[in-house]
Scaffold this motif. Structure first.
Motif, PDB file in Angstrom:
ATOM      1  N   LEU A 103      62.827  11.156  33.087  1.00  0.00           N
ATOM      2  CA  LEU A 103      62.754  11.731  34.514  1.00  0.00           C
ATOM      3  C   LEU A 103      63.684  13.257  34.416  1.00  0.00           C
ATOM      4  CD1 LEU A 103      63.799   9.279  37.530  1.00  0.00           C
ATOM      5  CD2 LEU A 103      61.577  10.816  37.201  1.00  0.00           C
ATOM      6  N   ILE A 182      56.931   5.596  38.058  1.00  0.00           N
ATOM      7  CA  ILE A 182      57.984   6.633  37.608  1.00  0.00           C
ATOM      8  C   ILE A 182      57.238   7.797  36.815  1.00  0.00           C
ATOM      9  CG2 ILE A 182      60.227   7.034  36.649  1.00  0.00           C
ATOM     10  CD1 ILE A 182      60.899   3.925  37.215  1.00  0.00           C
ATOM     11  N   ARG A 186      56.995  11.588  38.803  1.00  0.00           N
ATOM     12  CA  ARG A 186      58.073  12.578  38.705  1.00  0.00           C
ATOM     13  C   ARG A 186      57.719  14.071  38.561  1.00  0.00           C
ATOM     14  NH1 ARG A 186      57.944  10.756  32.447  1.00  0.00           N
ATOM     15  NH2 ARG A 186      56.536  12.656  31.821  1.00  0.00           N
ATOM     16  N   PRO A 190      54.753  15.252  34.966  1.00  0.00           N
ATOM     17  CA  PRO A 190      54.316  13.949  35.062  1.00  0.00           C
ATOM     18  C   PRO A 190      53.116  13.506  34.154  1.00  0.00           C
ATOM     19  CG  PRO A 190      53.458  15.035  36.739  1.00  0.00           C
ATOM     20  CD  PRO A 190      54.516  16.198  36.206  1.00  0.00           C
TER      21      PRO A 190
END
Ligand code: DC
Length: 222
Positions: A103, A182, A186, A190
């Motif tokens: 991330l 996640i 992000r 992503p």
């Protein structure tokens, strides 16, 4: 003959690495597993007793470590500062923490430089989440591999069983759902299908069928 740049993206357990490795072997190309790079940084962080929240320290690791991928005897060997971490990066604790590490925009920026260097020559099959959209947007072939969540969980569960890790199937499924969330939500690069990528759903397909489908696309591009 022109050597292609092939980007294979998709969520965890879609079969990217298995398929990408075989495609690379058949074409005599280099295989680059970008997930392994995020996993190597994560393993370093775990070795230093860090959690996903220790962002500054993790950035420091990404900026200062000597991370290398060497493709040898049909296997990608990953080393950090000269230590082989190929086996360690597959441990369940790494899988649980890696999305948090991936991330961090500064970590991604470091990996991007390495990945673009490795992909610049052509003759590569690179797999990950953002290869077609971000790392190699000009790739000749872009494939987005996916499969249903139960199927992906089953594959990862079997993989871990074979390595001797006993993990509940339901837990595996939950971990896959969490990672997908996640990775897809992000802000920095992503998990996303590139507009010009070919979508391949591998649910119920055998490895060879998927490999053949990709090789066919490559043939057309050549
Ligand atoms: O493919 P994998 O499970 O080894 O990937 C590990 C993690 O790394 C995954 O949760 C998302 C992240 N990743 C990424 O953000 N970008 C990539 N190009 C490759 C992996």
């Amino acid at each position: 003959m022109k050597k292609l740049t092939i980007a294979i993206d998709g969520p965890a357990g879609a079969g990217k690495s298995t398929v990408a490795q075989i495609v690379a072997q058949r074409l005599n190309y280099v295989y680059i597993d970008t997930g392994a790079m995020y996993r190597a940084i994560t393993w370093q962080a775990i070795c230093q007793n860090l959690s996903g929240e220790d962002v500054k320290d993790i950035i420091q690791i990404a900026r200062s470590c000597d991370l290398r991928l060497v493709y040898q005897n049909d296997k990608t060997h990953v080393s950090v500062d000269g230590v082989d971490v190929t086996e360690q990066i597959r441990l369940p604790e790494v899988s649980r923490m890696v999305s948090a590490v991936a991330l961090i925009p500064e970590v991604r920026a470091e990996m991007l430089v390495l990945q673009r260097n490795m992909g610049s020559e052509g003759g590569v099959v690179m797999d990950g989440r953002d290869i077609g959209t971000h790392v190699l947007p000009g790739a000749d072939v872009k494939i987005f591999l996916t499969a249903s969540i139960p199927e992906r969980a089953r594959r990862r569960w079997l993989e871990l069983q074979q390595k001797g890790f006993a993990i509940e199937f339901e837990q595996m499924q939950q971990e896959i759902i969490t990672r997908d969330k996640i990775d897809s939500e992000r802000e920095a690069a992503p998990l996303m299908q590139a507009a010009d990528a070919i979508l391949l759903d591998t649910t119920g397909l055998g490895i060879e069928e998927v490999v053949q489908a990709i090789l066919q696309v490559c043939k057309e591009r050549l």
